[in-house]
Design an enzyme around this catalytic site. Sequence first.
Site, short mmCIF file in Angstrom:
data_model
loop_
_atom_site.label_atom_id
_atom_site.label_comp_id
_atom_site.label_asym_id
_atom_site.label_seq_id
_atom_site.Cartn_x
_atom_site.Cartn_y
_atom_site.Cartn_z
N CYS A 56 0.85 -1.20 0.00
CA CYS A 56 0.00 0.00 0.00
C CYS A 56 0.88 1.25 0.00
O CYS A 56 1.88 1.32 0.70
CB CYS A 56 -0.92 -0.01 1.22
SG CYS A 56 -2.02 1.42 1.27
N CYS A 107 0.60 4.60 7.02
CA CYS A 107 -0.05 4.46 8.33
C CYS A 107 0.89 3.67 9.28
O CYS A 107 1.24 2.52 8.98
CB CYS A 107 -1.39 3.75 8.20
SG CYS A 107 -2.42 4.47 6.90
N CYS A 139 0.31 -0.05 10.38
CA CYS A 139 -0.20 -1.04 9.43
C CYS A 139 0.86 -1.96 8.84
O CYS A 139 1.91 -1.50 8.34
CB CYS A 139 -0.96 -0.32 8.31
SG CYS A 139 -1.79 -1.49 7.23
N CYS A 165 -17.05 -8.42 5.41
CA CYS A 165 -16.30 -7.17 5.18
C CYS A 165 -15.07 -7.45 4.35
O CYS A 165 -14.25 -8.30 4.71
CB CYS A 165 -15.85 -6.56 6.50
SG CYS A 165 -17.18 -6.29 7.65
N CYS A 212 -19.86 -5.22 3.38
CA CYS A 212 -19.10 -4.05 3.83
C CYS A 212 -17.79 -4.05 3.07
O CYS A 212 -17.24 -5.13 2.80
CB CYS A 212 -18.85 -4.14 5.33
SG CYS A 212 -17.82 -2.79 5.95
N CYS A 244 -19.43 2.95 8.50
CA CYS A 244 -18.72 2.26 9.56
C CYS A 244 -17.44 3.07 9.78
O CYS A 244 -16.60 3.14 8.88
CB CYS A 244 -18.39 0.82 9.12
SG CYS A 244 -17.29 -0.05 10.26
N ARG A 297 -18.20 -1.70 17.83
CA ARG A 297 -17.52 -2.99 17.59
C ARG A 297 -16.23 -3.11 18.39
O ARG A 297 -15.35 -2.25 18.28
CB ARG A 297 -17.22 -3.19 16.10
CG ARG A 297 -16.56 -4.56 15.85
CD ARG A 297 -16.45 -4.91 14.37
NE ARG A 297 -17.73 -4.80 13.73
CZ ARG A 297 -17.96 -4.07 12.65
NH1 ARG A 297 -17.00 -3.41 12.08
NH2 ARG A 297 -19.17 -4.00 12.14
N1 SAM Z 1 -6.59 0.71 3.09
C1 SAM Z 1 -7.86 1.11 3.55
C2 SAM Z 1 -7.79 2.27 4.49
O1 SAM Z 1 -6.90 2.31 5.33
O2 SAM Z 1 -8.65 3.15 4.41
C3 SAM Z 1 -8.67 -0.02 4.16
C4 SAM Z 1 -8.00 -1.09 4.99
S1 SAM Z 1 -7.25 -0.57 6.53
C5 SAM Z 1 -6.33 -1.97 6.99
C6 SAM Z 1 -8.64 -0.49 7.63
C7 SAM Z 1 -8.41 -0.07 9.06
O3 SAM Z 1 -7.82 -1.12 9.80
C8 SAM Z 1 -7.49 1.11 9.34
O4 SAM Z 1 -8.11 2.34 9.15
C9 SAM Z 1 -7.15 0.91 10.80
O5 SAM Z 1 -8.06 1.60 11.63
C10 SAM Z 1 -7.30 -0.61 11.01
N2 SAM Z 1 -6.00 -1.23 11.29
C11 SAM Z 1 -5.03 -1.49 10.39
N3 SAM Z 1 -3.96 -2.04 10.97
C12 SAM Z 1 -4.25 -2.16 12.30
C13 SAM Z 1 -3.53 -2.64 13.43
N4 SAM Z 1 -2.28 -3.09 13.31
N5 SAM Z 1 -4.13 -2.62 14.63
C14 SAM Z 1 -5.41 -2.14 14.74
N6 SAM Z 1 -6.12 -1.65 13.71
C15 SAM Z 1 -5.55 -1.64 12.50
FE1 SF4 Z 2 -2.78 1.25 3.42
FE2 SF4 Z 2 -2.77 0.04 5.79
FE3 SF4 Z 2 -3.03 2.68 5.66
FE4 SF4 Z 2 -5.05 1.10 4.79
S1 SF4 Z 2 -4.31 1.27 6.87
S2 SF4 Z 2 -4.23 2.91 3.79
S3 SF4 Z 2 -3.87 -0.63 3.99
S4 SF4 Z 2 -1.25 1.50 5.01
#
Ligand code: SAM
Ligand code: SF4
Length: 334
Positions: free
Chosen positions: A64, A68, A71, A109, A140, A200, A272
Site C-alpha cells: 500500500c 499508516c 499497518c 467485510c 461491507c 462504519c 464494535r
Molecule cells: N486501506 C484502507 C484504508 O486504510 O482506508 C482499508 C483497509 S485498513 C487496513 C482499515 C483499518 O484497519 C485502518 O483504518 C485501521 O483503523 C485498522 N488497522 C489497520 N492495521 C491495524 C492494526 N495493526 N491494529 C489495529 N487496527 C488496524
Molecule cells: Fe494502506 Fe494500511 Fe493505511 Fe489502509 S491502513 S491505507 S492498507 S497502510
Amino acid sequence: MSLTPNTMPEADALRHDWSLKEVGALFDQPFNNLLFEAHSVHRAHFDPNAVQVSTLLSIKTGSCAEDCGYCSQSAHHKEVKLEKERLLDVDAVIAAAAAAKANGASRFCMGAAWRNPNKRDFPRVLEMVRVVRDLGLETCMTLGMLDNDQTEALAEAGLDYYNHNLDTSPEYYDKVITTRTYQDRLDTLERVRAAGMNVCSGGIVGMGESREDRIGLLAQLANLPKHPESVPINMLVAVPGTPLQDVPRLEPLEFVRTIAVARILMPKSYVRLSAGRTDMNDETQALCFFAGANSIFYGDKLLTTPNPEANSDMQLFGRLGLRTLDPHENAARA
Ligand code: SAM
Ligand code: SF4
Ligand code: DTB
C-alpha cells in the site's frame, strides 16, 4: 436563534454537539459510574444479549502506498514480513463468504490495501459486492478514499456499509499518518453518506496517544452530522516491523472506558470490539460487552493478523449467554 446542522435537534434527540470537556468528564468518572451509565444507555437502545458478527477478508494484501504507522500492509514499512497478494478472483471471495455464512457471520467485510481503488480493478470490486449480497449476507468494504462516482457505483451495486476510520484525534493524527489528511477522511465519509450507504467509522487506541486523543477521536465521531451506524474500536495490534511495534500496551480498563464512552455518545450505533482481541482476556471482553460493545469480528483472521478462533468465541458467547444476530436482524429496541 440560528441552528447549525450540527446542533439541529433530531427527532430521536441524538446529540452532535459534544464538547471535549463533556466527553472528558464521562471518561473521568469512577469506573462503576461510567459502566452503569453506559450499560443503561445500551439497554435502553439494544437487546444487551445480542451481538452482531462480521467476518473479514483481505481482498488485496500489502504494497500500500500509504504510510499508516500501525499497518502491516504499508509499502513504507519494509521490515514487516507479509505475504502480498493482488486483487483476489471473485470465485475466491464467493468461497470465503459462503464459509463465513456457514459459520454464522451476518456481515462480510472486504478490505483492500489501497490508498483508493483504481479504474482497472473497480469493476471486479463491484462484482464482489453483488455476489456476496446474493449469498444473503450484509456487505461491507474498506478500500481507502473514494470519489463521488465510486461511492455511487458501490451504492448501486448494493453495498450496505463502507468502513473508513478516522483512526485517532486530529491532533495525534500527523504522528501516525502523513500521506493523507484528516480532512481527506472526513470528505470520504461525507461522500459515503451522500450516496446513501451506512457508515462504519471508528479508530485505533493504544498507539501511544493520550486520553485527550481518545476523547478527541470519540468527539469527532459523535459530532459527525449523523452518527456512524457502526463504530469499530480497534486496540492496536503491534506488528513487528511497523513504526508502532514497541508502543506500550494500553491498560485494558482504559480500553473498556473507551468503549463505554463511545456507547454513551452514540447510543444507537453498533460499537464494535474490533482488532486486538487476541491480546485480551475473556474478562476484559465481557466488560466491553457490558459497557456497550455489541459487535465483533468473527473468524480466525482479521486482514493480516490473527483473531480469536471462532469456536473460542462461541464458547465465550455461551458462557456469557450472548446470541449472534442474523443478517438484517437488528438488535435495536423500537
Ligand atoms: N486501506 C484502507 C484504508 O486504510 O482506508 C482499508 C483497509 S485498513 C487496513 C482499515 C483499518 O484497519 C485502518 O483504518 C485501521 O483503523 C485498522 N488497522 C489497520 N492495521 C491495524 C492494526 N495493526 N491494529 C489495529 N487496527 C488496524
Ligand atoms: Fe494502506 Fe494500511 Fe493505511 Fe489502509 S491502513 S491505507 S492498507 S497502510
Ligand atoms: C476496522 O476498523 N478494523 C478492521 C476493519 N476495520 C477493516 C481491520 C483490522 C485490521 C487489523 C490488522 C490486520 O489484520 O492487518
